[in-house]
Design a protein around this motif. Structure first.
Motif, PDB file in Angstrom:
ATOM      1  N   GLU A  82       3.210  10.172   8.029  1.00  0.00           N
ATOM      2  CA  GLU A  82       4.519  10.655   8.471  1.00  0.00           C
ATOM      3  C   GLU A  82       4.950  11.776   7.539  1.00  0.00           C
ATOM      4  N   ASN A  83       5.372  12.893   8.117  1.00  0.00           N
ATOM      5  CA  ASN A  83       5.762  14.074   7.339  1.00  0.00           C
ATOM      6  C   ASN A  83       4.681  14.475   6.338  1.00  0.00           C
ATOM      7  N   GLY A  84       3.430  14.353   6.765  1.00  0.00           N
ATOM      8  CA  GLY A  84       2.303  14.744   5.928  1.00  0.00           C
ATOM      9  C   GLY A  84       1.942  13.752   4.831  1.00  0.00           C
ATOM     10  N   ILE A  85       2.633  12.631   4.782  1.00  0.00           N
ATOM     11  CA  ILE A  85       2.370  11.628   3.748  1.00  0.00           C
ATOM     12  C   ILE A  85       1.574  10.481   4.352  1.00  0.00           C
ATOM     13  N   ASN A  86       0.488  10.136   3.682  1.00  0.00           N
ATOM     14  CA  ASN A  86      -0.465   9.147   4.158  1.00  0.00           C
ATOM     15  C   ASN A  86      -0.273   7.838   3.385  1.00  0.00           C
ATOM     16  N   LYS A  87       0.025   6.750   4.094  1.00  0.00           N
ATOM     17  CA  LYS A  87       0.169   5.428   3.480  1.00  0.00           C
ATOM     18  C   LYS A  87      -0.621   4.423   4.299  1.00  0.00           C
ATOM     19  N   ARG A  88      -1.052   3.352   3.631  1.00  0.00           N
ATOM     20  CA  ARG A  88      -1.871   2.345   4.290  1.00  0.00           C
ATOM     21  C   ARG A  88      -1.431   0.950   3.839  1.00  0.00           C
ATOM     22  N   PRO A  89      -0.472   0.349   4.536  1.00  0.00           N
ATOM     23  CA  PRO A  89      -0.079  -1.021   4.205  1.00  0.00           C
ATOM     24  C   PRO A  89      -1.265  -1.976   4.347  1.00  0.00           C
ATOM     25  N   ASP A  90      -1.228  -3.048   3.556  1.00  0.00           N
ATOM     26  CA  ASP A  90      -2.358  -3.988   3.528  1.00  0.00           C
ATOM     27  C   ASP A  90      -2.553  -4.709   4.853  1.00  0.00           C
ATOM     28  N   ILE A  91      -1.508  -5.354   5.352  1.00  0.00           N
ATOM     29  CA  ILE A  91      -1.623  -6.131   6.595  1.00  0.00           C
ATOM     30  C   ILE A  91      -0.372  -5.913   7.427  1.00  0.00           C
ATOM     31  N   ILE A  92      -0.573  -5.721   8.717  1.00  0.00           N
ATOM     32  CA  ILE A  92       0.549  -5.639   9.654  1.00  0.00           C
ATOM     33  C   ILE A  92       0.297  -6.651  10.754  1.00  0.00           C
ATOM     34  N   LEU A  93       1.337  -7.405  11.091  1.00  0.00           N
ATOM     35  CA  LEU A  93       1.262  -8.352  12.199  1.00  0.00           C
ATOM     36  C   LEU A  93       1.977  -7.739  13.386  1.00  0.00           C
ATOM     37  N   PHE A  94       1.271  -7.679  14.497  1.00  0.00           N
ATOM     38  CA  PHE A  94       1.800  -7.128  15.735  1.00  0.00           C
ATOM     39  C   PHE A  94       2.022  -8.262  16.721  1.00  0.00           C
ATOM     40  N   VAL A  95       3.121  -8.201  17.425  1.00  0.00           N
ATOM     41  CA  VAL A  95       3.354  -9.086  18.559  1.00  0.00           C
ATOM     42  C   VAL A  95       3.534  -8.169  19.763  1.00  0.00           C
ATOM     43  N   ASN A  96       2.654  -8.312  20.735  1.00  0.00           N
ATOM     44  CA  ASN A  96       2.674  -7.464  21.928  1.00  0.00           C
ATOM     45  C   ASN A  96       2.630  -5.973  21.583  1.00  0.00           C
ATOM     46  N   GLY A  97       1.898  -5.630  20.535  1.00  0.00           N
ATOM     47  CA  GLY A  97       1.753  -4.230  20.146  1.00  0.00           C
ATOM     48  C   GLY A  97       2.867  -3.690  19.277  1.00  0.00           C
ATOM     49  N   LEU A  98       3.854  -4.529  18.943  1.00  0.00           N
ATOM     50  CA  LEU A  98       4.972  -4.127  18.087  1.00  0.00           C
ATOM     51  C   LEU A  98       4.684  -4.544  16.646  1.00  0.00           C
ATOM     52  N   PRO A  99       4.792  -3.619  15.683  1.00  0.00           N
ATOM     53  CA  PRO A  99       4.518  -3.960  14.284  1.00  0.00           C
ATOM     54  C   PRO A  99       5.719  -4.670  13.645  1.00  0.00           C
ATOM     55  N   LEU A 100       5.770  -5.989  13.799  1.00  0.00           N
ATOM     56  CA  LEU A 100       6.953  -6.749  13.371  1.00  0.00           C
ATOM     57  C   LEU A 100       6.926  -7.197  11.918  1.00  0.00           C
ATOM     58  N   VAL A 101       5.737  -7.325  11.320  1.00  0.00           N
ATOM     59  CA  VAL A 101       5.639  -7.831   9.945  1.00  0.00           C
ATOM     60  C   VAL A 101       4.725  -6.913   9.136  1.00  0.00           C
ATOM     61  N   VAL A 102       5.198  -6.508   7.959  1.00  0.00           N
ATOM     62  CA  VAL A 102       4.401  -5.717   7.028  1.00  0.00           C
ATOM     63  C   VAL A 102       4.189  -6.576   5.781  1.00  0.00           C
ATOM     64  N   ILE A 103       2.925  -6.749   5.402  1.00  0.00           N
ATOM     65  CA  ILE A 103       2.588  -7.579   4.242  1.00  0.00           C
ATOM     66  C   ILE A 103       1.922  -6.702   3.189  1.00  0.00           C
ATOM     67  N   GLU A 104       2.445  -6.753   1.988  1.00  0.00           N
ATOM     68  CA  GLU A 104       1.857  -6.054   0.852  1.00  0.00           C
ATOM     69  C   GLU A 104       1.263  -7.101  -0.082  1.00  0.00           C
ATOM     70  N   LEU A 105      -0.008  -6.987  -0.354  1.00  0.00           N
ATOM     71  CA  LEU A 105      -0.706  -7.938  -1.209  1.00  0.00           C
ATOM     72  C   LEU A 105      -0.927  -7.343  -2.592  1.00  0.00           C
ATOM     73  N   LYS A 106      -1.027  -8.212  -3.568  1.00  0.00           N
ATOM     74  CA  LYS A 106      -1.362  -7.813  -4.928  1.00  0.00           C
ATOM     75  C   LYS A 106      -2.412  -8.779  -5.461  1.00  0.00           C
ATOM     76  N   SER A 107      -3.219  -8.287  -6.369  1.00  0.00           N
ATOM     77  CA  SER A 107      -4.261  -9.121  -6.962  1.00  0.00           C
ATOM     78  C   SER A 107      -3.625 -10.211  -7.826  1.00  0.00           C
ATOM     79  N   PRO A 108      -4.014 -11.467  -7.616  1.00  0.00           N
ATOM     80  CA  PRO A 108      -3.416 -12.552  -8.390  1.00  0.00           C
ATOM     81  C   PRO A 108      -3.850 -12.570  -9.856  1.00  0.00           C
ATOM     82  N   VAL A 109      -4.883 -11.821 -10.223  1.00  0.00           N
ATOM     83  CA  VAL A 109      -5.330 -11.817 -11.616  1.00  0.00           C
ATOM     84  C   VAL A 109      -4.863 -10.577 -12.385  1.00  0.00           C
ATOM     85  N   ASP A 110      -4.197  -9.673 -11.715  1.00  0.00           N
ATOM     86  CA  ASP A 110      -3.677  -8.472 -12.362  1.00  0.00           C
ATOM     87  C   ASP A 110      -2.309  -8.781 -12.951  1.00  0.00           C
TER      88      ASP A 110
END
Length: 191
Positions: free
Chosen positions: A135-163
Motif C-alpha cells: 500500500e502506497n509503495g510499502i510492502n508488509k507481510r503479516p504472519d497469519i490472516i484468518l479469512f471468513v468468506n474471503g474477508l480478512p477478519l483476523v491478523v495474527i503477528e507471531l514472535k519467536s518464543p526463545v527470542d
C-alpha cells in the motif's frame, strides 16, 4: 534440544486451525504474481472470488445486480481515518448491507449478508500465512490472516518464543506499524 523458531510456531498455529476446519492457503501461492493468484494485485486484501461466491451463496434470493452493489459498497470506504472505516465495515458485517432493487415493478429494500451467523457451517474459513500487502509503495507481510468468506477478519503477528526481545509488546508494536502502513487490511479487521 532443537531451537523453537517463529516459523515452527506459525506451522503449529496453521495445523491447529486446519484441525478446527480452516483451509490452509500459503500466501505466496495465492499472490498476484503466482501461478494460482487469488488477488488481482498486492493492494487487494479481499479474496474476491471467495467473497463473491459467499455473497451469492448466502443471498441467493437477492437479485445479482443488488448483490453486485453490496460488493461495491464493501470495497469502498472513504474516510481517511482507519477506525471510522473499520466501524463502517463492522456495521455492514453485523447489520447487513442495505440494498434496493425492483420486484414486480416496485422498489424493494433488503439486506445482503456477508456471514451466516446462525449456521457457521455455511461459511468458508481460510488461514493464509505470509500474505503480502503493498500500500502506497510499502510492502508488509503479516504472519497469519484468518479469512471468513474471503474477508480478512483476523491478523495474527507471531514472535519467536526463545527470542528475549520478542514480547507481546513487540508484537503489538508490529500490528500498530501494519495499521499505519497498510491500513486497508484493517478496514475489515475484527481481531
Amino acid at each position: 534440544m532443537p531451537k523453537i523458531t517463529e516459523s515452527a510456531v506459525e506451522d503449529l498455529a496453521i495445523q491447529s486451525l486446519e484441525e478446527q476446519g480452516y483451509t490452509y492457503l500459503p500466501g505466496p501461492e495465492i499472490a498476484p504474481d503466482s501461478e494460482t493468484p487469488m488477488r488481482g494485485s498486492f493492494e487487494e486484501v479481499l479474496l474476491l472470488e471467495k467473497f463473491t461466491a459467499a455473497i451469492d451463496r448466502l443471498n441467493s434470493t437477492i437479485p445479482p445486480a443488488a448483490r453486485a452493489d453490496a460488493l461495491k459498497q464493501i470495497q469502498r470506504f472513504h474516510s481517511p481515518e482507519l477506525i471510522t472505516n473499520n466501524e463502517a465495515f463492522h456495521r455492514l458485517l453485523t447489520e447487513g448491507i442495505n440494498v434496493t432493487y425492483q420486484k414486480d415493478g416496485n422498489p424493494r429494500g433488503d439486506y445482503v449478508w456477508l456471514i451466516d451467523f446462525n449456521n457457521p457451517e455455511n461459511n468458508e474459513f481460510t488461514v493464509v500465512n505470509q500474505f503480502t500487502v503493498i500500500e502506497n509503495g510499502i510492502n508488509k507481510r503479516p504472519d497469519i490472516i484468518l479469512f471468513v468468506n474471503g474477508l480478512p477478519l483476523v491478523v495474527i503477528e507471531l514472535k519467536s518464543p526463545v527470542d528475549e526481545n520478542a514480547t507481546i509488546k513487540s508484537a503489538f508494536k508490529q500490528i500498530q506499524t501494519y495499521k499505519a502502513l497498510i491500513p486497508t487490511l484493517f478496514h475489515y479487521n475484527g481481531l
